[in-house]
Write an enzyme that holds these catalytic residues in place. Sequence first.
Site, PDB file in Angstrom:
ATOM      1  N   LYS A 244       0.059  -4.047 -10.305  1.00 37.99           N
ATOM      2  CA  LYS A 244      -0.193  -3.374  -9.019  1.00 37.99           C
ATOM      3  C   LYS A 244       0.687  -4.037  -7.961  1.00 37.99           C
ATOM      4  O   LYS A 244       0.435  -5.161  -7.541  1.00 37.99           O
ATOM      5  CB  LYS A 244      -1.667  -3.474  -8.631  1.00 37.99           C
ATOM      6  CG  LYS A 244      -1.985  -2.659  -7.379  1.00 37.99           C
ATOM      7  CD  LYS A 244      -3.478  -2.583  -7.144  1.00 37.99           C
ATOM      8  CE  LYS A 244      -3.824  -1.537  -6.103  1.00 37.99           C
ATOM      9  NZ  LYS A 244      -3.090  -1.649  -4.850  1.00 37.99           N
ATOM     10  N   ARG A 264       2.863   7.662   1.190  1.00 39.59           N
ATOM     11  CA  ARG A 264       1.485   7.876   0.763  1.00 39.59           C
ATOM     12  C   ARG A 264       0.816   8.942   1.623  1.00 39.59           C
ATOM     13  O   ARG A 264      -0.002   9.725   1.186  1.00 39.59           O
ATOM     14  CB  ARG A 264       0.778   6.522   0.870  1.00 39.59           C
ATOM     15  CG  ARG A 264      -0.687   6.507   1.096  1.00 39.59           C
ATOM     16  CD  ARG A 264      -1.402   6.665  -0.222  1.00 39.59           C
ATOM     17  NE  ARG A 264      -2.809   6.366  -0.088  1.00 39.59           N
ATOM     18  CZ  ARG A 264      -3.706   7.153   0.480  1.00 39.59           C
ATOM     19  NH1 ARG A 264      -3.363   8.288   1.028  1.00 39.59           N
ATOM     20  NH2 ARG A 264      -4.976   6.789   0.508  1.00 39.59           N
TER      21      ARG A 264
HETATM   22  P1  ATP Z   1      -5.449   4.124  -1.566  1.00 39.90           P
HETATM   23  O1  ATP Z   1      -5.965   4.166  -2.969  1.00 39.90           O
HETATM   24  O2  ATP Z   1      -6.187   4.981  -0.614  1.00 39.90           O
HETATM   25  O3  ATP Z   1      -3.961   4.256  -1.500  1.00 39.90           O
HETATM   26  P2  ATP Z   1      -5.052   1.560  -0.587  1.00 39.90           P
HETATM   27  O4  ATP Z   1      -3.972   1.973   0.356  1.00 39.90           O
HETATM   28  O5  ATP Z   1      -6.018   0.504  -0.163  1.00 39.90           O
HETATM   29  O6  ATP Z   1      -5.883   2.761  -1.057  1.00 39.90           O
HETATM   30  P3  ATP Z   1      -5.130   0.704  -3.179  1.00 39.90           P
HETATM   31  O7  ATP Z   1      -6.214   1.639  -3.574  1.00 39.90           O
HETATM   32  O8  ATP Z   1      -5.435  -0.721  -3.026  1.00 39.90           O
HETATM   33  O9  ATP Z   1      -4.366   1.187  -1.894  1.00 39.90           O
HETATM   34  O10 ATP Z   1      -4.014   0.880  -4.227  1.00 39.90           O
HETATM   35  C1  ATP Z   1      -3.426   2.080  -4.527  1.00 39.90           C
HETATM   36  C2  ATP Z   1      -1.967   1.929  -4.187  1.00 39.90           C
HETATM   37  O11 ATP Z   1      -1.405   0.947  -5.037  1.00 39.90           O
HETATM   38  C3  ATP Z   1      -1.155   3.146  -4.497  1.00 39.90           C
HETATM   39  O12 ATP Z   1      -1.200   4.058  -3.427  1.00 39.90           O
HETATM   40  C4  ATP Z   1       0.236   2.586  -4.705  1.00 39.90           C
HETATM   41  O13 ATP Z   1       0.915   2.541  -3.472  1.00 39.90           O
HETATM   42  C5  ATP Z   1      -0.013   1.159  -5.122  1.00 39.90           C
HETATM   43  N1  ATP Z   1       0.415   0.823  -6.491  1.00 39.90           N
HETATM   44  C6  ATP Z   1       1.058  -0.311  -6.825  1.00 39.90           C
HETATM   45  N2  ATP Z   1       1.314  -0.353  -8.121  1.00 39.90           N
HETATM   46  C7  ATP Z   1       0.848   0.796  -8.663  1.00 39.90           C
HETATM   47  C8  ATP Z   1       0.833   1.327  -9.984  1.00 39.90           C
HETATM   48  N3  ATP Z   1       1.348   0.675 -11.012  1.00 39.90           N
HETATM   49  N4  ATP Z   1       0.255   2.539 -10.175  1.00 39.90           N
HETATM   50  C9  ATP Z   1      -0.292   3.214  -9.140  1.00 39.90           C
HETATM   51  N5  ATP Z   1      -0.297   2.759  -7.852  1.00 39.90           N
HETATM   52  C10 ATP Z   1       0.262   1.551  -7.620  1.00 39.90           C
END
Ligand code: ATP
Length: 575
Positions: A244, A264
Amino acid sequence: MKFIRLVEYFERLEETTKRLEMFDILSELFREASAKDIDKIIYLSQGQLLPPFYGLEIGMSEKLLIRAISDATNTPTQKVKDSFKHSGDLGKTAEGLVKGRGQNLTAEKVYEEIMNIARTSGAGSVEKKIGFLSNLLRGVSSKEAKYIARFVIGRLRLGIGDPTVLEALALAQGDRALRPELERAYNLCSDLGLVAKALLEKGMEGVRKFSVRVGYPIRMALCERLPSSEEIIAKIGKAAIEAKYDGFRVQCHKDGDKVDLFSRNLERTTHMFPEIREATKDSFLAKRAIFEGEALAYNEATGELFPFQITIQRKRKHGIEELAKEYPLKFFAFELLYVDGMDYTEKPYLERRKKLVSLIKKNPIIEPAEMFITDDPKKIYKYFEEAIERGLEGVVAKRLDAPYAAGGRNFNWIKLKRSYRGELADTIDVCIVGYFRGKGARARFGVGALLGAVYDEEADTFRTVSKVGSGFKEDEFIELKKILDDIAIQHKHPRVDSVIEADVWVEPRYVVTVTADEITRSPSHTAGRDREDIGYALRFPRAVGFLRQDKKPEDANTVKEVIEMFEIQKKVKVQ
Ligand code: ATP
């Protein structure tokens, strides 16, 4: 439809404090619209000329608007300024000064005129824009002028989000049950005007025929969360485990030599990442394609990935080339959505991934995200620990046979992040629905705390979860006051549910990320209220960073997620 008629709807929408009434008014409006003007009516109601991904700006400031009002009404600019000082709303100022009876323009005509203003650029464009606008103001009545003035400077303040429009469109068809199908089409093109036009032109058949198209951003798939690798495997079985990355989500649309990038939040970010554009042109082996990944600044010498704060510096208009030299990027691709005539969103993860990897020719910028497949929670945990050590955020587990869920958050993707002692594993994004003026030293800034709400998707309502009074610097409080006063409204917005009375209510528009020690049950907040009227609240909330430019109000965390996080918190041992 006549523009004055639309204005009457705007007035009714502005006055209502009830959510259901808001839906009724909107659906009545949509029923009255025709296939020819429904798209424009939707855009106008949402305070935009086109969806944000077009990246079109009207380019009108308060200053220019003041000059246009002055020209149109033969009023000295100082007088216009004085009136604005008094009213605090250029809409009201325009209403007071425009005296004509109007020429009964159609909404389409007004839309086109404002579009003309937006499309005017280059040398001498400022004067031309003022000319177009004053001309338009000369041909309208005072009431119409009020809303045109607000619209052109981005202050319509009706707070009509995309889900609200979808619900009202379904209601206008006389069947709420149509909403999921409308939503599916919307998830694939992110353009409500386009969906509504197809609906009115071709009926539900037209809507059902929607599929992805290059150039129209697909609403992005999102992650659910679970507290442990054991629970992940129990939930989805053997899974793909990806790193991630903590950077910028980028959806890349390639059409021959033309490459467009979207965030996003579905905003056009093409200018931010010139190297991704070039690498896609040269090294992504397809003529037309849509794929997604995470862009991150990294240290060329050590290969180390930089934290989000460094990558986010790309979010600027000028100086990108220099920044690109100072902080080069990697683009870790993790999804394939479309290739040369083939929609990949319905195909299972493994097939998408295999094809994605095969399309990336070796190059210094784009590489496939790290991934391995396992059903062993211990292996996930080991990789997770290593990932954290390398400065990554954690891991994302992906169900092997799942399609790409456009616009959806479900257990096809599950994130696993670290929880620290006395801190929630994840931050929470709340939408600001009001603020408190503050006491003592804070009163100086005019804002002491924000009222934050999470989103209830089913009810399309923002329910409060926290008062956030710390985490901002002094100058940030001052800026917040300015920004929030711009979207202040007389009463609680119809889409907001709160038992707390804010000192100032605002249109739900801005999102802020908050961290907290934990989630507690609380009678003061409405998020997740049960029969005893006990909701959920954040304990010791503090803001992280400033307003989230990349999130829409509906991108705030949801009530459902807060409840899930509360449940996870009960299970996780404090490490
Ligand atoms: P949201 O899910 O609403 O985007 P957030 O902004 O807090 O919430 P997280 O839920 O923490 O983000 O994580 C999702 C984000 O992680 C994705 O939008 C993407 O930008 C990022 N990301 C990083 N690595 C990956 C991966 N391997 N697959 C999918 N997403 C990833």
